[in-house]
Design a protein around this motif. Structure first.
Motif, PDB file in Angstrom:
ATOM      1  N   THR A 266       2.653  -0.327  10.961  1.00  0.00           N
ATOM      2  CA  THR A 266       1.813  -0.574   9.784  1.00  0.00           C
ATOM      3  C   THR A 266       2.672  -1.058   8.625  1.00  0.00           C
ATOM      4  O   THR A 266       3.738  -0.503   8.343  1.00  0.00           O
ATOM      5  CB  THR A 266       1.071   0.709   9.374  1.00  0.00           C
TER       6      THR A 266
ATOM      7  N   GLU B 235      -8.323  -3.305   2.770  1.00  0.00           N
ATOM      8  CA  GLU B 235      -8.353  -4.209   1.624  1.00  0.00           C
ATOM      9  C   GLU B 235      -8.861  -3.445   0.410  1.00  0.00           C
ATOM     10  O   GLU B 235      -9.996  -2.960   0.384  1.00  0.00           O
ATOM     11  CB  GLU B 235      -9.263  -5.409   1.898  1.00  0.00           C
TER      12      GLU B 235
ATOM     13  N   GLN C  90      -8.860  -2.767  11.332  1.00  0.00           N
ATOM     14  CA  GLN C  90      -8.690  -3.985  10.544  1.00  0.00           C
ATOM     15  C   GLN C  90      -7.780  -3.690   9.349  1.00  0.00           C
ATOM     16  O   GLN C  90      -7.441  -2.534   9.059  1.00  0.00           O
ATOM     17  CB  GLN C  90     -10.045  -4.484  10.037  1.00  0.00           C
ATOM     18  N   ASP C  91      -7.416  -4.736   8.636  1.00  0.00           N
ATOM     19  CA  ASP C  91      -6.612  -4.555   7.431  1.00  0.00           C
ATOM     20  C   ASP C  91      -7.392  -3.734   6.404  1.00  0.00           C
ATOM     21  O   ASP C  91      -8.585  -3.968   6.186  1.00  0.00           O
ATOM     22  CB  ASP C  91      -6.265  -5.902   6.799  1.00  0.00           C
TER      23      ASP C  91
ATOM     24  N   GLN D 206      -1.707  -3.654   6.846  1.00  0.00           N
ATOM     25  CA  GLN D 206      -1.923  -4.377   8.091  1.00  0.00           C
ATOM     26  C   GLN D 206      -1.417  -3.556   9.275  1.00  0.00           C
ATOM     27  O   GLN D 206      -0.583  -2.678   9.123  1.00  0.00           O
ATOM     28  CB  GLN D 206      -1.220  -5.734   8.040  1.00  0.00           C
ATOM     29  N   HIS D 207      -1.953  -3.889  10.450  1.00  0.00           N
ATOM     30  CA  HIS D 207      -1.617  -3.161  11.684  1.00  0.00           C
ATOM     31  C   HIS D 207      -1.961  -1.679  11.537  1.00  0.00           C
ATOM     32  O   HIS D 207      -1.160  -0.791  11.844  1.00  0.00           O
ATOM     33  CB  HIS D 207      -0.138  -3.346  12.041  1.00  0.00           C
TER      34      HIS D 207
ATOM     35  N   THR E 212      -3.055  -4.153   0.335  1.00  0.00           N
ATOM     36  CA  THR E 212      -3.565  -4.217   1.696  1.00  0.00           C
ATOM     37  C   THR E 212      -2.595  -3.554   2.667  1.00  0.00           C
ATOM     38  O   THR E 212      -1.378  -3.511   2.425  1.00  0.00           O
ATOM     39  CB  THR E 212      -3.824  -5.690   2.114  1.00  0.00           C
TER      40      THR E 212
ATOM     41  N   GLY F 130     -11.915  -2.577   6.181  1.00  0.00           N
ATOM     42  CA  GLY F 130     -11.174  -1.813   7.180  1.00  0.00           C
ATOM     43  C   GLY F 130     -11.588  -0.366   7.304  1.00  0.00           C
ATOM     44  O   GLY F 130     -10.899   0.413   7.975  1.00  0.00           O
TER      45      GLY F 130
END
Length: 362
Positions: free
Chosen positions: A151, A289, A286-287, A211-212, A209, A277
């Motif tokens: 992440t 946000e 999901q990301d 990610q992963h 944000t 997300g």
């Protein structure tokens, strides 16, 4: 009840004052065995550090972090990690004029009414200086989440005052003092230059944000992932609004377009990310946000009406070294707060649901 600790399984207790000898935090609950040194933490503090450009406060603080406990032979031991950041450039005399008077928009009045006394030097406990330990703690959690799940976290400024900032590329964010995702920041520089000349301040909007993201972080009702994100980010100085996904823009959406359609290829993926997300308070993978709104700096040179501790009317200006827009240096802090919330929920998931099997095909 003291309100100085964020998290339960990954608990970060923040201490210190703006003009005290030092600030810092204690992290309780960091998993053992992770390689950790000051070099893992310092780069994040350097991103937040004051005095790095003419557009922010000129207070010169090295913000060098010291690890006092919780690490042995370069690895976390599972015991509390104490992080210390010494204050070296206090100018308490700048605040003599407001020791008995209240700055409009600042926490002076509410601290005085709540506690019966206050530390006026740099705002004391209410100062954004106390975000440095948050960034340091976030760096520890960021490293664990990156190694465990892959992440990653990042943020940028999307608006300053009335000036909207478009998105070009994440690579631009660390190339300018505004954390703006654009190559040419001359318009922002001109805007901030005029603001500083006028002795005034402005607000900002930031995007953060992750990610992963793992799937399944968050609780069903009171400890929802998005609720805890909002709770943490509202704890950042001057934040007045938090949006998850499309946020308030969702009001104008139709259900036929807002719901994020699931796809079979790849299985469990989504066609859009209007919900940022999080569904039902639980991460979708999901990301994440998130957007935050930051109000204008309260310490400005424009005269304003206020009162003193006797209730008498006064006209007040605030001298000293202040950010004309506290949002300029807030991106690393907002990232750190998002990191800390994800870390907390990752440890909760591991405690309760680590044995839940992943469905076939996912």
């Amino acid at each position: 009840m003291s309100g100085n600790t964020l998290g339960n399984l990954f608990a970060v207790t923040n201490f210190g004052e703006s003009h005290g000898p030092a600030i810092g935090c204690v992290i309780d609950g960091c998993p053992p065995g992770m390689a950790l040194s000051e070099a893992d933490i310092q780069p994040e503090l350097d991103r937040r550090r004051p005095g790095t450009s003419k557009f922010v406060t000129q207070r010169q603080e090295a913000d060098q972090v010291e690890i006092l406990s919780g690490v042995y032979q370069g690895r976390t031991t599972g015991t509390p990690i104490a992080l210390l950041i010494r204050n070296t450039d206090q100018r308490s005399k700048d605040y003599g004029d407001i020791a008995q008077r209240f700055r409009p928009g600042h926490a002076d009045y509410t601290y005085w009414r709540k506690y019966g006394l206050r530390d006026p030097r740099g705002g004391g406990r209410s100062s954004a200086r106390l975000t440095a330990p948050t960034v340091a703690a976030g760096a520890v959690a960021r490293k664990w989440l990156r190694e465990k799940y892959g992440t990653t976290f990042r943020g940028c400024m999307t608006q300053v005052g009335e000036l909207a900032i478009g998105f070009e590329n994440w690579q631009h964010v660390d190339q300018n003092p505004f954390f703006a995702p654009i190559a040419d920041v001359s318009a922002i520089e001109n805007y901030m230059g005029a603001l500083r000349k006028a002795g005034d301040s402005c607000g900002a909007r930031l995007r953060v944000t992750a990610q992963h993201m793992p799937v399944g972080l968050g609780e069903p009702i009171y400890d929802r992932l998005d609720a805890d994100i909002a709770h943490a980010l509202m704890g950042l100085n001057a934040v007045k609004g938090v949006e998850i996904g499309d946020g308030f823009a969702s009001v104008a959406h139709k259900g036929s377009t807002h719901g994020d359609s699931l796809r079979a290829d790849p299985c469990g993926s989504f066609a859009s990310n209007h919900d940022g997300g999080v569904l039902g308070g639980i991460s979708t993978g999901q990301d994440l946000e998130v957007a935050i709104a930051i109000k204008p700096t309260s310490s400005i040179l424009v005269p304003r009406a206020s009162i003193d501790e006797t209730g008498a009317p006064v006209e007040l200006i605030t001298k000293g070294r202040h950010d004309p827009c506290v949002g300029i240096r807030a991106t690393p802090i907002a990232e750190a707060l998002l990191v800390l919330v994800v870390m907390e929920h990752a440890l909760r998931w591991r405690a309760q649901c680590a044995d839940v099997p992943v469905p076939n095909g996912f």
